[in-house]
Write a protein that holds these residues in place. Structure first.
Motif, PDB file in Angstrom:
ATOM      1  N   GLU A  72     -22.418 -85.538 -11.336  1.00 49.97           N
ATOM      2  CA  GLU A  72     -23.768 -85.248 -10.871  1.00 49.97           C
ATOM      3  C   GLU A  72     -24.263 -83.963 -11.520  1.00 49.97           C
ATOM      4  O   GLU A  72     -23.532 -83.275 -12.232  1.00 49.97           O
ATOM      5  CB  GLU A  72     -23.784 -85.126  -9.346  1.00 49.97           C
ATOM      6  N   LEU A  73     -25.523 -83.628 -11.275  1.00 54.32           N
ATOM      7  CA  LEU A  73     -26.122 -82.445 -11.894  1.00 54.32           C
ATOM      8  C   LEU A  73     -25.311 -81.193 -11.569  1.00 54.32           C
ATOM      9  O   LEU A  73     -25.032 -80.369 -12.436  1.00 54.32           O
ATOM     10  CB  LEU A  73     -27.572 -82.273 -11.413  1.00 54.32           C
ATOM     11  N   TYR A  74     -24.912 -81.066 -10.302  1.00 52.31           N
ATOM     12  CA  TYR A  74     -24.040 -79.965  -9.888  1.00 52.31           C
ATOM     13  C   TYR A  74     -22.718 -80.558  -9.389  1.00 52.31           C
ATOM     14  O   TYR A  74     -22.719 -81.369  -8.460  1.00 52.31           O
ATOM     15  CB  TYR A  74     -24.688 -79.142  -8.767  1.00 52.31           C
ATOM     16  N   PRO A  75     -21.582 -80.183  -9.999  1.00 50.30           N
ATOM     17  CA  PRO A  75     -20.289 -80.696  -9.530  1.00 50.30           C
ATOM     18  C   PRO A  75     -20.071 -80.355  -8.056  1.00 50.30           C
ATOM     19  O   PRO A  75     -20.496 -79.308  -7.566  1.00 50.30           O
ATOM     20  CB  PRO A  75     -19.271 -79.970 -10.411  1.00 50.30           C
ATOM     21  N   LYS A  76     -19.381 -81.267  -7.362  1.00 45.62           N
ATOM     22  CA  LYS A  76     -19.103 -81.061  -5.949  1.00 45.62           C
ATOM     23  C   LYS A  76     -17.682 -80.557  -5.758  1.00 45.62           C
ATOM     24  O   LYS A  76     -16.790 -80.826  -6.553  1.00 45.62           O
ATOM     25  CB  LYS A  76     -19.299 -82.368  -5.176  1.00 45.62           C
ATOM     26  N   ASP A  77     -17.470 -79.821  -4.684  1.00 42.93           N
ATOM     27  CA  ASP A  77     -16.146 -79.336  -4.332  1.00 42.93           C
ATOM     28  C   ASP A  77     -15.503 -80.283  -3.329  1.00 42.93           C
ATOM     29  O   ASP A  77     -16.139 -80.685  -2.342  1.00 42.93           O
ATOM     30  CB  ASP A  77     -16.216 -77.943  -3.710  1.00 42.93           C
ATOM     31  N   TYR A  78     -14.246 -80.657  -3.582  1.00 40.34           N
ATOM     32  CA  TYR A  78     -13.467 -81.407  -2.607  1.00 40.34           C
ATOM     33  C   TYR A  78     -12.322 -80.504  -2.180  1.00 40.34           C
ATOM     34  O   TYR A  78     -11.451 -80.156  -2.981  1.00 40.34           O
ATOM     35  CB  TYR A  78     -12.921 -82.709  -3.199  1.00 40.34           C
ATOM     36  N   LYS A  79     -12.326 -80.110  -0.907  1.00 41.44           N
ATOM     37  CA  LYS A  79     -11.332 -79.173  -0.400  1.00 41.44           C
ATOM     38  C   LYS A  79     -10.413 -79.874   0.602  1.00 41.44           C
ATOM     39  O   LYS A  79     -10.888 -80.577   1.491  1.00 41.44           O
ATOM     40  CB  LYS A  79     -12.013 -77.983   0.267  1.00 41.44           C
ATOM     41  N   PHE A  80      -9.116 -79.708   0.418  1.00 37.30           N
ATOM     42  CA  PHE A  80      -8.163 -80.279   1.360  1.00 37.30           C
ATOM     43  C   PHE A  80      -6.959 -79.356   1.464  1.00 37.30           C
ATOM     44  O   PHE A  80      -6.692 -78.534   0.592  1.00 37.30           O
ATOM     45  CB  PHE A  80      -7.746 -81.690   0.938  1.00 37.30           C
ATOM     46  N   LYS A  81      -6.210 -79.506   2.569  1.00 32.01           N
ATOM     47  CA  LYS A  81      -5.077 -78.631   2.844  1.00 32.01           C
ATOM     48  C   LYS A  81      -3.845 -79.126   2.069  1.00 32.01           C
ATOM     49  O   LYS A  81      -3.417 -80.268   2.212  1.00 32.01           O
ATOM     50  CB  LYS A  81      -4.794 -78.589   4.343  1.00 32.01           C
ATOM     51  N   TYR A  82      -3.307 -78.226   1.256  1.00 26.77           N
ATOM     52  CA  TYR A  82      -2.167 -78.558   0.398  1.00 26.77           C
ATOM     53  C   TYR A  82      -1.202 -77.375   0.418  1.00 26.77           C
ATOM     54  O   TYR A  82      -1.459 -76.340  -0.197  1.00 26.77           O
ATOM     55  CB  TYR A  82      -2.655 -78.827  -1.027  1.00 26.77           C
ATOM     56  N   PRO A  83      -0.079 -77.496   1.134  1.00 26.41           N
ATOM     57  CA  PRO A  83       0.867 -76.374   1.201  1.00 26.41           C
ATOM     58  C   PRO A  83       1.768 -76.320  -0.037  1.00 26.41           C
ATOM     59  O   PRO A  83       2.625 -77.173  -0.236  1.00 26.41           O
ATOM     60  CB  PRO A  83       1.678 -76.687   2.459  1.00 26.41           C
ATOM     61  N   LYS A  84       1.567 -75.336  -0.879  1.00 28.41           N
ATOM     62  CA  LYS A  84       2.409 -75.185  -2.070  1.00 28.41           C
ATOM     63  C   LYS A  84       3.706 -74.470  -1.690  1.00 28.41           C
ATOM     64  O   LYS A  84       3.801 -73.824  -0.644  1.00 28.41           O
ATOM     65  CB  LYS A  84       1.660 -74.412  -3.159  1.00 28.41           C
ATOM     66  N   ALA A  85       4.688 -74.624  -2.548  1.00 26.41           N
ATOM     67  CA  ALA A  85       6.026 -74.088  -2.277  1.00 26.41           C
ATOM     68  C   ALA A  85       5.954 -72.649  -1.788  1.00 26.41           C
ATOM     69  O   ALA A  85       5.294 -71.805  -2.395  1.00 26.41           O
ATOM     70  CB  ALA A  85       6.879 -74.169  -3.536  1.00 26.41           C
ATOM     71  N   GLY A  86       6.614 -72.386  -0.674  1.00 25.15           N
ATOM     72  CA  GLY A  86       6.660 -71.043  -0.111  1.00 25.15           C
ATOM     73  C   GLY A  86       5.497 -70.700   0.790  1.00 25.15           C
ATOM     74  O   GLY A  86       5.527 -69.666   1.469  1.00 25.15           O
ATOM     75  N   GLU A  87       4.464 -71.562   0.826  1.00 31.75           N
ATOM     76  CA  GLU A  87       3.280 -71.285   1.651  1.00 31.75           C
ATOM     77  C   GLU A  87       3.428 -71.922   3.037  1.00 31.75           C
ATOM     78  O   GLU A  87       4.392 -72.625   3.321  1.00 31.75           O
ATOM     79  CB  GLU A  87       2.027 -71.809   0.944  1.00 31.75           C
TER      80      GLU A  87
END
Length: 726
Positions: A231-246
């Protein structure tokens, strides 16, 4: 002299004839594999055994609109159509019956979310009248499940758990705190879904009066952001992702009583940084079993919980100096009348079957030997028999066996070499078998439990006939010794017109991750036929299962613990060096490719093995384990805080200065699993090291990099790279 000349002439004529036959046959093309699906094998889908063991149902899609048909086991003939998609006007994709087989829950308009999660429109269909009832007012819902007492459906919507009474169509909302990226009730969070192979996180009690569910509080889990393009402005898709040690989600188990409309919390202990990967109802509706693991996954606890009070008791505990294997096949079976349970464990060095009483005390080890039980098919309590799939014949094969519950009388039921899987009837009188080997497509057959074949349901004869006109070499299996003396399994695909006096380039294919297995005596898919296409173009394709892979016991699999990448790459390099000693291999033209863990392996192998490998393709690779999720990464490496060297010493980013050969790096920007961030950071390190390479990204594509024209484009590009660089 005359006789010698005649022999030479005959040999020459034979060679000419065989060459002519090879030339008459059609070469495998990329279009065959990725455009026309010429080599796709058929199967039999949606089979469910019915309560009367004389019948099974099957989902039939061949007539346009889907239908569920009832098949007579004795005759093999269709008795009736149970659900007619055309008649009810629904193009459904899946179905489940209620306990009485008077109703069915069907799902349509399915929308995929992640690897195992989806939502869709659900209907309950009366099998006698074909009347349909829309669930949740037609909204797309998740994991709709009929109750054992036949009159309710539970489901998840907007992170909350609901129940609908079918008679009145009234809906009860069990939880009300569900919120995107904060609280999830009855469905797994991203990391549980991906790494514990679960998505639905609730279950009905046997009497249909209670629902147990897991609640995920992921409020404090760090958020990952992916941009989506188009689209004209890219959209943000945010989701919870626990990376190693987090930080992980905080999990808890709850039981809702439909009569009292009250919810109790199950006691899972005071430690909050834990995993609760499974809940199971025992045969008693007042007793819920659950598994608990510590953060490092080297301790597994089985608890029984009282669903009236929430009090729980530790029944069994298993510990390891590395990690305890969580059985993703759910090989845990609770016996009736509180007589205990049957389970599998690696505790003696190989995965085997054990029987325990209700207090957790081990009664006996039922199977033993230097082989593994891969799937507990069923426990026939009445007949006192257990049916299971194992690797006893070979780590490359899977066969069905039966054994008495006392550990005696083990018998092989599927003697044909290759790979077998089965769908056993509820009364243990019949099974549907799926069998293939490396050079024969899948055959689906109906058997008596003795193993006697009754009927062929699908033999893929059309595909077999097509293959007779295709110039295609057979897979050849072989072994060799790696640097520590271990014997490794491998396969090779040679060019159709193979001539041992020639020197051929080699492309090695690798995955290599813990517990995985690529070298099996089974029929492959599109990726396999791409390898056959390359063989038709004059390449030898080889695959090696390095140390750390599965089906060869705990020690072999756990040998990579705390140091992922090191000995796996050593083994791939040893494999390439072994190939280089063969008279028909051009050791100056050996390449390697892989996807995901295999992409990590191929890029690292090209750098560390820069004197062995000329080229590599890395698709969707992990480039630093610091960027991957908690459950998978910490199981094999501990946390970055405890084992920083394990994370950094064998990261491709650490070794970019060693790159000499040709690297093609490919990634999807919408990869929710191995994030595009992995590719970005490797590119940045390569630029800083002043290393030239090729790269390509696929906008919005996930970890599978597929959809539309994508697979064709991807494999076409990789083929051209191989031809150009190898």
């Amino acid at each position: 002299m005359y006789l010698l000349n005649r022999i030479c002439i005959l040999a020459f004529v034979t060679l000419l004839c065989s060459t002519a036959i090879a030339q008459e046959k059609k070469k495998i093309t990329l279009e065959d594999v990725f455009k026309s699906n010429t080599f796709s094998a058929k199967s039999v889908y949606g089979i469910n055994w019915m309560n009367d063991g004389q019948f099974y149902s099957s989902l039939n899609r061949s007539a346009g609109a889907p239908s569920v048909v009832k098949i007579n086991v004795a005759t093999g003939k269709q008795e009736e159509v149970l659900i007619d998609g055309q008649k009810i006007g629904i193009n459904f994709s899946s179905y489940t019956f209620n306990a009485e087989e008077s109703k069915a829950l069907i799902v349509s308009d399915i929308e995929r979310i992640y690897r195992r999660s989806s939502k869709g429109i659900n209907h309950v269909v009366d099998l006698k009248t074909s009347e349909k009832q829309l669930i949740a007012d037609g909204e797309k819902i998740m994991y709709a499940t009929l109750s054992p007492d036949n009159d309710k459906v539970a489901y998840v919507k907007d992170n909350n758990l609901f129940v609908v009474e079918l008679a009145s169509n009234s809906i009860t909302q069990i939880t009300k705190d569900g919120k995107w990226n904060e609280i999830i009730n009855g469905a797994a969070d991203w990391v549980y879904e991906e790494e514990f192979s679960m998505s639905k996180a609730f279950d009905w009690s046997p009497d249909g009066k209670k629902i147990a569910f897991i609640r995920f509080d992921e409020t404090d889990v760090p958020e990952f952001n992916m941009q989506t393009w188009g689209e004209l402005y890219p959209k943000d898709y945010k989701f919870k992702y626990p990376k190693a040690g987090e930080k992980n989600a905080e999990v808890s188990i709850h039981v809702y009583d439909l009569d009292s409309k009250k919810t109790i919390t199950v006691d899972t202990g005071t430690e909050k940084d834990i995993y609760l990967p499974r809940i199971y109802w025992t045969a008693n509706s007042n007793t819920l079993a659950f598994l608990r693991m510590n953060r490092l996954q080297n301790q597994l606890d089985l608890f029984y919980a009282n669903t009236e009070t929430g009090k729980s008791d530790l029944i069994l505990q298993e510990k390891s100096e590395t990690y305890v294997d969580l059985d993703y096949n759910d090989n845990l079976f609770f016996l009736k009348d509180n007589k205990g349970f049957i389970r599998t464990s690696e505790q003696d060095g190989y995965k085997h079957i054990y029987q325990h009483d209700n207090s957790g005390k081990m009664i006996r080890q039922i199977t033993s030997g230097n082989w593994e039980v891969t799937n507990l098919v069923g426990v026939d309590e009445k007949g006192k028999k257990i049916y299971f799939i194992s690797t006893e014949a070979s780590p490359l094969e899977r066969n069905l066996y039966v054994i008495n519950m006392d550990g005696k009388g083990k018998k092989l039921l599927t003697p044909a070499k290759g790979t077998h899987s089965v769908n056993m009837s509820k009364d243990f009188k019949y099974f549907i078998g799926y069998h293939s080997d490396a050079n024969t497509p899948s055959k689906v057959t109906l058997h008596q439990v003795s193993g006697k074949e009754m009927q062929i349901l699908e033999d893929n004869q059309e595909l077999k006939d097509n293959l007779t006109n295709i110039a295609m070499s057979k897979k050849e299996f072989f072994t060799f010794e790696t640097v520590d003396g271990s014997s490794l399994n491998a396969y090779m695909i040679k060019p159709v017109d193979f001539d041992e006096s020639n020197k051929y380039p080699v492309l090695m294919y690798v995955y290599g991750g813990p517990g995985s297995q690529n070298v099996t005596n089974s029929w492959g898919g599109a990726r396999d036929f791409w390898h056959h296409h390359l063989a038709a173009e004059g390449y030898i394709v080889v695959c090696v299962d390095n140390r750390g892979t599965g089906a060869r016991g705990r020690d072999f699999k756990h040998s990579t613990y705390a140091n992922l990448g090191k000995i796996e790459v050593e083994d791939q390099i040893a494999g390439a060096k072994h190939l280089g000693t063969l008279p028909f291999v051009d050791k100056g033209r050996i390449g390697i490719w892989g996807w995901s863990y295999g992409g990590y392996m191929s890029s690292l192998a090209l750098m560390i093995g820069n004197d062995v490998f000329k080229s590599a393709i890395a698709v969707a690779p992990v480039t630093t384990w610091r960027y991957y999720d908690t459950i998978y990464t910490e199981r094999y490496l501990q946390t970055p805080q405890l084992n920083a060297a394990g994370y950094d010493d064998n990261s491709p980013i650490t070794h970019v200065n060693k790159l000499k050969g040709n690297l093609l790096l490919i990634h999807g920007t919408g990869d929710d699993n191995v994030h595009f961030q992995n590719a970005v950071d490797l590119v940045d390190a390569l630029v800083k090291a002043d290393k030239q390479f090729d790269s390509f990204y696929y906008p919005n594509r996930n970890h599978g990099i597929s959809g539309g024209n994508t697979s064709w484009h991807l494999y076409n590009m990789m083929t051209e790279f191989i031809k150009d660089k190898l």
